[in-house]
Design a protein around this motif. Sequence first.
Motif, PDB file in Angstrom:
ATOM      1  N   SER A   1      69.991  33.083 -22.535  1.00  0.00           N
ATOM      2  CA  SER A   1      68.862  32.339 -23.104  1.00  0.00           C
ATOM      3  C   SER A   1      67.995  33.254 -23.960  1.00  0.00           C
ATOM      4  O   SER A   1      67.924  34.464 -23.744  1.00  0.00           O
TER       5      SER A   1
ATOM      6  N   ARG B   1      76.235  24.774 -19.389  1.00  0.00           N
ATOM      7  CA  ARG B   1      76.369  25.441 -18.090  1.00  0.00           C
ATOM      8  C   ARG B   1      76.404  24.412 -16.949  1.00  0.00           C
ATOM      9  O   ARG B   1      77.196  24.526 -16.020  1.00  0.00           O
ATOM     10  N   THR B   2      75.549  23.403 -17.036  1.00  0.00           N
ATOM     11  CA  THR B   2      75.495  22.380 -15.980  1.00  0.00           C
ATOM     12  C   THR B   2      76.773  21.556 -15.935  1.00  0.00           C
ATOM     13  O   THR B   2      77.335  21.304 -14.860  1.00  0.00           O
TER      14      THR B   2
ATOM     15  N   ASN C   1      68.383  27.149 -25.978  1.00  0.00           N
ATOM     16  CA  ASN C   1      68.410  27.286 -24.517  1.00  0.00           C
ATOM     17  C   ASN C   1      68.812  25.976 -23.850  1.00  0.00           C
ATOM     18  O   ASN C   1      69.520  25.973 -22.840  1.00  0.00           O
ATOM     19  N   ALA C   2      68.357  24.857 -24.410  1.00  0.00           N
ATOM     20  CA  ALA C   2      68.722  23.552 -23.848  1.00  0.00           C
ATOM     21  C   ALA C   2      70.220  23.304 -23.988  1.00  0.00           C
ATOM     22  O   ALA C   2      70.862  22.738 -23.100  1.00  0.00           O
TER      23      ALA C   2
ATOM     24  N   ASP D   1      71.386  35.451 -18.742  1.00  0.00           N
ATOM     25  CA  ASP D   1      72.163  34.209 -18.857  1.00  0.00           C
ATOM     26  C   ASP D   1      72.377  33.773 -20.307  1.00  0.00           C
ATOM     27  O   ASP D   1      72.929  32.709 -20.570  1.00  0.00           O
TER      28      ASP D   1
ATOM     29  N   THR E   1      64.007  26.854 -28.085  1.00  0.00           N
ATOM     30  CA  THR E   1      64.036  25.811 -27.058  1.00  0.00           C
ATOM     31  C   THR E   1      65.320  24.994 -27.134  1.00  0.00           C
ATOM     32  O   THR E   1      65.953  24.698 -26.113  1.00  0.00           O
TER      33      THR E   1
ATOM     34  N   LEU F   1      72.609  25.672 -24.115  1.00  0.00           N
ATOM     35  CA  LEU F   1      73.277  26.516 -23.121  1.00  0.00           C
ATOM     36  C   LEU F   1      73.173  25.901 -21.730  1.00  0.00           C
ATOM     37  O   LEU F   1      74.140  25.890 -20.961  1.00  0.00           O
ATOM     38  N   SER F   2      71.989  25.389 -21.397  1.00  0.00           N
ATOM     39  CA  SER F   2      71.778  24.797 -20.070  1.00  0.00           C
ATOM     40  C   SER F   2      72.670  23.577 -19.858  1.00  0.00           C
ATOM     41  O   SER F   2      73.260  23.398 -18.791  1.00  0.00           O
ATOM     42  N   ALA F   3      72.778  22.732 -20.896  1.00  0.00           N
ATOM     43  CA  ALA F   3      73.625  21.532 -20.780  1.00  0.00           C
ATOM     44  C   ALA F   3      75.084  21.917 -20.579  1.00  0.00           C
ATOM     45  O   ALA F   3      75.787  21.347 -19.733  1.00  0.00           O
TER      46      ALA F   3
ATOM     47  N   ALA G   1      72.596  17.744 -26.902  1.00  0.00           N
ATOM     48  CA  ALA G   1      71.898  19.031 -26.928  1.00  0.00           C
ATOM     49  C   ALA G   1      72.229  19.804 -28.199  1.00  0.00           C
ATOM     50  O   ALA G   1      71.345  20.419 -28.816  1.00  0.00           O
TER      51      ALA G   1
END
Length: 446
Positions: free
Chosen positions: A336, A285-286, A278-279, A334, A275, A281-283, A54
Amino acid sequence: MAAITSPGIGSGLDVNGLVSQLVAAERAPMDNRLSVIEATAKAKLSALGQIKSALAGLETALGKLTGNGALPGRKSTVPDAASFSASASADAVPGTYSISVEQLATTHKLRSAAAAPTTQIGYGTLTFQVGSGTPFDVTIDAGKGTLADIRDAINTQASGKGVFATLIHGNSGDSLVLTSGTQGSAGALTISASGGDNGLSVLATTGGTMTVVTPAQDAQVIVDGVTRTSSSNTLTDLITGVTLTLKQADPGHSFTLQIAPDPGSLKASVQGFITAYNAALSAIRTQSAAGGEGKTAGALSGDATARGIMQSLRTTIGNHYAELSQIGLTTAVDGSLSLDDGKFNAALTANPQAVKNLFGDDADFGKTLRDVVHNFAGSQGMLDSRTSELNQQLRSVNDQRLALNDRMTRLAEVYRRQFTALDAFMAQMQGTSAYIANQLGASPKA
């Protein structure tokens, strides 16, 4: 008494079964511990890999906003019937140009007179020169002078020298076609013949019978009254930032080329950054989720590296939020990002350098964020360091498993010797017991 050679036969004792159970019980605690370490390390490696992927996407997106990529693009427009096509980079200056294509650049091509396939044209030496290059010879041997023989001799002896020969099989016979490897006037072919029976002179460009199929001709284009010649039909330096591709000659007919600002390509690059950010951050966070209340914890739950990446990214955005907000970027709770199209367009209209001032090579925000990402995801960055540590841990687990296997093998042998000795002793005792019982049974009764 004969020696016991198969464990358990003498006494009925399951020696192999007992050894297996004792070794398994001895192995289990260490084996389970190593399995947990191994599974945890592999899960962390996978999680780190996803985060690194990411971040690599984010680094790529940031790269597109360096140099001219941080400037509004340019859109080129030409009429459908125009004799050329055009594309423009961010270097191009908006404006209109009147362009006419007077002639196209062509490659010199010559054709011989037709002859029967078996006709011997002649033998001797053909001397070729491409433009002002160094002349070179092709030898045609006696008896090897058909057009097919000459074609083969040229393609073999002149390979890589800028001349190509082929045959066209027509109704009147074969014709030899010679093509220059260089387009434009610089590729003009000059052919002379010498020696032999003088038959090859028909292939000479002076005094021979060769026909010009296409001339060695440079392109000629006129832009706003200024004439330019070129050996290529693609001109990249005629108008700054514009690539002009000539499609057909249309002498005396001018067409208008219009270069206009095109913020769409820059907006797409900024949206690509959003994009990718945000991807990332999402990775993170997960993979670092704490879990609890029915939620699955991430493999990097509580991991300092994951927390550090998240904090560094969000801190960089926070420190420059005022400037980002001016070109339409906003943040959610969050962390994003999103883009306000209207605000972005207004910012570019007011200042075409607005994005470059934020994301450009020397811009504080862009340079800082690129450094942050590279320090974590780049070669020998923190993620590589963590990955190396975990791989070393896996190698240690493998070494410990090998050592455990060796120790269990030795332990099994110890147990097997002990139980085999017990088996033999029990067999001996059973034999003695049977002997005593037999002797007592045979004694005279009182």
